[in-house]
Scaffold this motif. Sequence first.
Motif, PDB file in Angstrom:
ATOM      1  N   ILE A 127      90.635  22.864  42.315  1.00  0.00           N
ATOM      2  CA  ILE A 127      90.072  22.888  43.670  1.00  0.00           C
ATOM      3  C   ILE A 127      90.121  21.471  44.228  1.00  0.00           C
ATOM      4  CG2 ILE A 127      88.143  23.548  45.126  1.00  0.00           C
ATOM      5  CD1 ILE A 127      87.059  25.249  42.882  1.00  0.00           C
ATOM      6  N   ASP A 128      90.847  21.300  45.304  1.00  0.00           N
ATOM      7  CA  ASP A 128      90.976  19.984  45.939  1.00  0.00           C
ATOM      8  C   ASP A 128      89.819  19.797  46.922  1.00  0.00           C
ATOM      9  OD1 ASP A 128      91.710  17.651  47.241  1.00  0.00           O
ATOM     10  OD2 ASP A 128      93.842  18.150  47.269  1.00  0.00           O
ATOM     11  N   CYS A 129      88.906  18.910  46.587  1.00  0.00           N
ATOM     12  CA  CYS A 129      87.757  18.585  47.439  1.00  0.00           C
ATOM     13  C   CYS A 129      87.815  17.125  47.869  1.00  0.00           C
ATOM     14  CB  CYS A 129      86.451  18.855  46.695  1.00  0.00           C
ATOM     15  SG  CYS A 129      86.252  20.520  46.066  1.00  0.00           S
ATOM     16  N   SER A 130      89.009  16.581  47.937  1.00  0.00           N
ATOM     17  CA  SER A 130      89.165  15.149  48.197  1.00  0.00           C
ATOM     18  C   SER A 130      89.216  14.806  49.680  1.00  0.00           C
ATOM     19  CB  SER A 130      90.424  14.625  47.501  1.00  0.00           C
ATOM     20  OG  SER A 130      91.583  15.263  47.998  1.00  0.00           O
ATOM     21  N   THR A 181      94.204  14.885  52.000  1.00  0.00           N
ATOM     22  CA  THR A 181      94.881  15.176  50.748  1.00  0.00           C
ATOM     23  C   THR A 181      96.372  15.457  50.960  1.00  0.00           C
ATOM     24  OG1 THR A 181      95.008  16.732  48.904  1.00  0.00           O
ATOM     25  CG2 THR A 181      94.149  17.595  50.971  1.00  0.00           C
ATOM     26  N   PRO A 182      97.227  14.908  50.111  1.00  0.00           N
ATOM     27  CA  PRO A 182      98.670  15.164  50.257  1.00  0.00           C
ATOM     28  C   PRO A 182      99.130  16.409  49.487  1.00  0.00           C
ATOM     29  CG  PRO A 182      98.323  13.510  48.570  1.00  0.00           C
ATOM     30  CD  PRO A 182      96.950  13.870  49.095  1.00  0.00           C
ATOM     31  N   PHE A 183      98.227  17.070  48.793  1.00  0.00           N
ATOM     32  CA  PHE A 183      98.645  18.129  47.869  1.00  0.00           C
ATOM     33  C   PHE A 183      98.569  19.531  48.452  1.00  0.00           C
ATOM     34  CE2 PHE A 183      96.800  14.676  45.212  1.00  0.00           C
ATOM     35  CZ  PHE A 183      97.994  14.229  44.669  1.00  0.00           C
ATOM     36  N   LEU A 184      97.867  19.714  49.552  1.00  0.00           N
ATOM     37  CA  LEU A 184      97.722  21.042  50.135  1.00  0.00           C
ATOM     38  C   LEU A 184      98.847  21.339  51.113  1.00  0.00           C
ATOM     39  CD1 LEU A 184      93.905  21.212  50.894  1.00  0.00           C
ATOM     40  CD2 LEU A 184      95.151  22.795  49.423  1.00  0.00           C
ATOM     41  N   LEU A 241      94.352  26.184  59.513  1.00  0.00           N
ATOM     42  CA  LEU A 241      93.966  26.585  58.166  1.00  0.00           C
ATOM     43  C   LEU A 241      95.086  26.261  57.190  1.00  0.00           C
ATOM     44  CD1 LEU A 241      92.343  30.099  58.746  1.00  0.00           C
ATOM     45  CD2 LEU A 241      91.236  27.873  58.611  1.00  0.00           C
ATOM     46  N   PRO A 242      94.746  25.966  55.942  1.00  0.00           N
ATOM     47  CA  PRO A 242      95.793  25.774  54.935  1.00  0.00           C
ATOM     48  C   PRO A 242      96.518  27.093  54.666  1.00  0.00           C
ATOM     49  CG  PRO A 242      93.639  25.011  54.158  1.00  0.00           C
ATOM     50  CD  PRO A 242      93.398  25.805  55.386  1.00  0.00           C
ATOM     51  N   ASP A 243      97.623  27.001  53.963  1.00  0.00           N
ATOM     52  CA  ASP A 243      98.333  28.180  53.481  1.00  0.00           C
ATOM     53  C   ASP A 243      97.414  28.896  52.492  1.00  0.00           C
ATOM     54  OD1 ASP A 243      99.938  30.046  52.276  1.00  0.00           O
ATOM     55  OD2 ASP A 243     101.414  28.626  51.521  1.00  0.00           O
ATOM     56  N   LEU A 244      96.989  30.108  52.827  1.00  0.00           N
ATOM     57  CA  LEU A 244      96.032  30.830  51.997  1.00  0.00           C
ATOM     58  C   LEU A 244      96.681  31.546  50.821  1.00  0.00           C
ATOM     59  CD1 LEU A 244      93.689  32.310  54.770  1.00  0.00           C
ATOM     60  CD2 LEU A 244      93.577  30.094  53.604  1.00  0.00           C
ATOM     61  N   ASP A 245      97.985  31.355  50.634  1.00  0.00           N
ATOM     62  CA  ASP A 245      98.689  31.940  49.483  1.00  0.00           C
ATOM     63  C   ASP A 245      99.026  30.897  48.424  1.00  0.00           C
ATOM     64  OD1 ASP A 245      98.772  34.632  50.335  1.00  0.00           O
ATOM     65  OD2 ASP A 245     100.423  34.163  51.703  1.00  0.00           O
ATOM     66  N   GLN A 246      98.686  29.649  48.659  1.00  0.00           N
ATOM     67  CA  GLN A 246      99.060  28.613  47.696  1.00  0.00           C
ATOM     68  C   GLN A 246      98.134  28.631  46.484  1.00  0.00           C
ATOM     69  OE1 GLN A 246      98.371  24.477  49.212  1.00  0.00           O
ATOM     70  NE2 GLN A 246      97.324  25.516  50.907  1.00  0.00           N
ATOM     71  N   GLN A 247      98.633  28.111  45.385  1.00  0.00           N
ATOM     72  CA  GLN A 247      97.868  28.154  44.144  1.00  0.00           C
ATOM     73  C   GLN A 247      96.767  27.107  44.092  1.00  0.00           C
ATOM     74  OE1 GLN A 247     100.267  28.738  40.699  1.00  0.00           O
ATOM     75  NE2 GLN A 247      98.705  28.102  39.246  1.00  0.00           N
TER      76      GLN A 247
END
Length: 415
Positions: free
Chosen positions: A140-143, A147-150, A263-269
Amino acid sequence: MNPEVLVIGAGPAALCIAAALLERGVRVAGVAPSSPEAPWQNTYGIWGPEVDALGMAHLLGHRWSQTSSYFGEELGTEPLAHGIDYGLFDKAALQRHWLSPCQAAGVPWTCAAVVSIEHHDQGSIVMTDQGERLEARLVIDCSGHQTPFLNRPDEGPVAGQAAYGIVGRFSKPPVEPGQFVLMDYRCDHLSEAELRCGPPTFLYAMDFGEGRFFVEETSLALAPAVPYDVLKARLLKRLAHRGVEVLAVEEEEFCLFPMNMPLPDLDQQLLAFGGGATLVHPASGYMVGSLLRRAPALAQAIADGLADANLPSPSLARAAWQALWPLELQRKHALYRFGLEKLMRYPEGELRQFFATFFALPREQWYGFLTNTLSLPALVGAMLRLFSVAPWSVRWGLMQQQGRELPLLLRLVKP
């Protein structure tokens, strides 16, 4: 033994979801460049009924019953009373509230920066700048929003709410004793050129007691965001116009966060929580209330998924995303972004008229709007009521269709 969930970050979002997961028996670990015990810099406000409903009023450092805003032009304008308490969290107490269960459970927190994340069916591998390899079934990315990872769609410029504030002592009270001011849009300290060409900004201020006050010049949302030096100059000019001199600065606050991120991509891991998950309210900029309300459902969805040892991690992440962003919340987010697109185009005069009309709505409507606690039909009803009673200049601005408004409205049907 590897943790089931690895949390990236050490701020409010990270500690909030970590504590909620621990409460449901999930094994948690964390990773962040700084310690989760490092003091938080920003202030976190919340409406009184909101914190009361969450059973967390004891974590407030300050609470005001005299809450108001100013939407006139000049210094002598009467305040508009809100009639609802407002509170400011005791940052250290809120941090301890979430950190204590993490410490009691012995949650390991790696002090390092994440440089890469690899995903596979059974989990994810996080690599740090110290060469450490951390594994978990779910990350879980809470940074934060940077964040560059989402994965997130690019939908054009992102508007930022920017603010510069001072906690300190002054030659005379910058606000009435015992008062909390949500928005002070009085602008008689600005020149004609500043009013015509400059960004609309307002004062957010409160009496801390014992001669201490917090005053903050704020831009609701603009792309690009208003620079800190402009906000600082405006704050000092506003104070000087009222005959207020800054005698001592105890703290300075620099705030900048996105208001209308897609919103972020809701299908990403990779899952997210907090700013990276677009939990900042697009209309008000608040997030802590949302963290507190939405963490339990998210944590429960994760715990339920982890209970199935055969559930692939991509499926676990998708179920968690859907718990965080169910269809109604996706639609409401699109509607809030639609409204913000309108507000960002209003000149200073129409913006003051808009907010005067907004806060004249029934209390349950404007309060529910700002806290994101209205149902979708009730939210639409509040916006239609505002349109029906607003001055013609405000209505004309709401009717104009430019930029991203139409695609955002279509997301009410298909997010």
